[in-house]
Design a protein around this motif. Structure first.
Motif, short mmCIF file in Angstrom:
data_model
loop_
_atom_site.label_atom_id
_atom_site.label_comp_id
_atom_site.label_asym_id
_atom_site.label_seq_id
_atom_site.Cartn_x
_atom_site.Cartn_y
_atom_site.Cartn_z
N LEU A 236 -10.51 15.91 -3.13
CA LEU A 236 -10.27 14.67 -3.51
C LEU A 236 -9.75 14.58 -5.06
CD1 LEU A 236 -12.99 12.78 -2.16
CD2 LEU A 236 -10.56 12.71 -1.33
N LEU A 237 -9.91 15.82 -5.87
CA LEU A 237 -9.53 15.58 -7.20
C LEU A 237 -8.09 15.32 -7.53
CD1 LEU A 237 -10.66 15.70 -9.93
CD2 LEU A 237 -10.63 18.43 -9.90
N PRO A 238 -6.98 16.15 -6.80
CA PRO A 238 -5.93 15.74 -7.00
C PRO A 238 -5.50 14.49 -7.07
CG PRO A 238 -5.82 17.88 -5.97
CD PRO A 238 -7.30 17.23 -5.73
N SER A 239 -5.45 13.84 -6.27
CA SER A 239 -5.10 12.30 -6.06
C SER A 239 -5.68 11.55 -7.15
CB SER A 239 -5.41 11.73 -4.71
OG SER A 239 -6.70 11.73 -4.19
N TYR A 240 -7.14 11.39 -7.50
CA TYR A 240 -7.72 10.61 -8.30
C TYR A 240 -7.16 11.02 -9.74
CZ TYR A 240 -10.88 8.42 -5.09
OH TYR A 240 -11.47 7.60 -3.80
N TYR A 241 -7.10 12.29 -9.80
CA TYR A 241 -6.74 12.71 -11.21
C TYR A 241 -5.31 12.21 -11.56
CZ TYR A 241 -6.03 16.16 -15.16
OH TYR A 241 -5.60 16.49 -16.36
N VAL A 242 -4.46 12.27 -10.67
CA VAL A 242 -3.07 11.61 -10.94
C VAL A 242 -3.24 10.40 -11.13
CG1 VAL A 242 -0.77 11.31 -10.17
CG2 VAL A 242 -1.62 13.55 -9.65
N ARG A 243 -4.04 9.56 -10.36
CA ARG A 243 -4.17 8.12 -10.65
C ARG A 243 -4.53 7.69 -11.94
NH1 ARG A 243 -8.91 4.67 -7.54
NH2 ARG A 243 -9.86 5.89 -9.38
N GLU A 244 -5.72 8.69 -12.12
CA GLU A 244 -6.09 8.53 -13.66
C GLU A 244 -5.13 8.85 -14.81
OE1 GLU A 244 -9.59 7.00 -15.16
OE2 GLU A 244 -9.02 7.40 -13.31
N LEU A 245 -4.14 9.58 -14.53
CA LEU A 245 -3.05 9.70 -15.68
C LEU A 245 -2.34 8.47 -15.71
CD1 LEU A 245 -1.73 13.29 -14.77
CD2 LEU A 245 -3.09 12.74 -16.68
N PHE A 246 -2.11 7.82 -14.71
CA PHE A 246 -1.45 6.48 -14.91
C PHE A 246 -2.54 5.47 -15.44
CE2 PHE A 246 1.30 8.17 -11.60
CZ PHE A 246 2.51 7.81 -11.96
N GLY A 247 -3.89 5.29 -14.99
CA GLY A 247 -4.88 4.61 -15.75
C GLY A 247 -4.90 4.59 -17.05
#
Length: 256
Positions: A236-247
């Motif tokens: 799950l880390l890749p999708s949440y990590y990319v989302r966090e970069l936007f956040g």
């Protein structure tokens, strides 16, 4: 040189193909249905296509030099941002709270409650909070998180119940059960800290990838904060990590 180029393209294609499969799996399973999952899938697909159609794409950009320059500039800035953001995400995951005459208050950020039980991600946050509270017996804890339309109880109550079940004394635990976002988690928790005179610094317990953004929000609320990050399931880390970069970018540029 051609053989080396071919070998590198095959390796890159395979690596990013695995990431593409991971993003798609997260989207299909549900947790990846966010900007991180969608953008990650799109970006990795483009990289895989570039590895396959390397010659044709290079020939296209050779004819459109301005477009090539713009694309290279965007990619360079994006890579620089990812590098800098990654450094701060990693260093914020376990950051000591600012010095204070009183123990830091633990603020556990809520996550989905499923069928009256903590989701996998929330369970890891609860376990991490329990670990910290066991090591710091003088610290109070605010369990933070409202109740979603598909949840049978508030996230705050779920966190509190689980910590009590693990052995944390109830009088150390406070509930903030009205929030619907990280900013509200921290703003409402700050009010409880002031009203109950619990302390003036916090340690945020959330997933490690989320610590930086949570700490930036806390800073904007004049709430001195450290972090004690929980682990995240690798797939799950890749999708949440990319989302966090936007956040993080949004928090820096647009948020109050």
């Amino acid at each position: 040189m051609n053989r080396l180029s071919l070998f590198l393209r095959i390796v890159a294609g395979l690596v990013f193909g695995v990431f593409l499969a991971d993003f798609l799996a997260a989207i299909l399973a549900g947790p990846g249905r966010n900007i991180g999952g969608v953008f990650g899938a799109f970006a990795t697909l483009l990289i895989v296509l570039y590895c396959i159609f390397f010659k044709k794409i290079n020939a296209f950009f050779a004819k459109h030099k301005i477009l090539k320059g713009v694309t290279c500039t965007i990619l360079t800035l994006g890579i620089l941002y990812i590098g800098v953001a990654t450094f701060f995400i990693v260093t914020s995951a376990h950051k000591q709270a600012p010095e204070s005459s009183r123990p830091a208050v633990v603020v556990v950020l809520g996550c989905r409650v499923k069928d009256g039980r903590p989701s996998m991600m929330l369970a890891k946050r609860i376990n991490t909070a329990y670990e910290y509270l066991s090591q710091h017996p003088d610290s109070y804890c605010i369990c933070s998180g409202g109740q979603g339309a598909d949840e049978s109880m508030s996230e705050a109550k779920c966190i509190r119940d689980e910590l009590i079940r693990k052995g944390i004394e109830p009088d150390r635990l406070y509930m903030e059960d009205k929030s619907t976002s990280t900013r509200e988690n921290l703003r409402f928790s700050k009010k409880i800290m002031v009203d109950e005179d619990l302390g003036d610094t916090i340690v945020i317990v959330t997933d490690s990838f989320h610590e930086l953004r949570a700490q930036l929000i806390a800073s904007s609320l004049d709430l001195p904060a450290g972090g004690y990050g929980a682990s995240t399931s690798a797939w799950l880390l890749p999708s949440y990590y990319v989302r966090e970069l936007f956040g993080i970018a949004y928090q820096i540029v647009f948020a109050e």
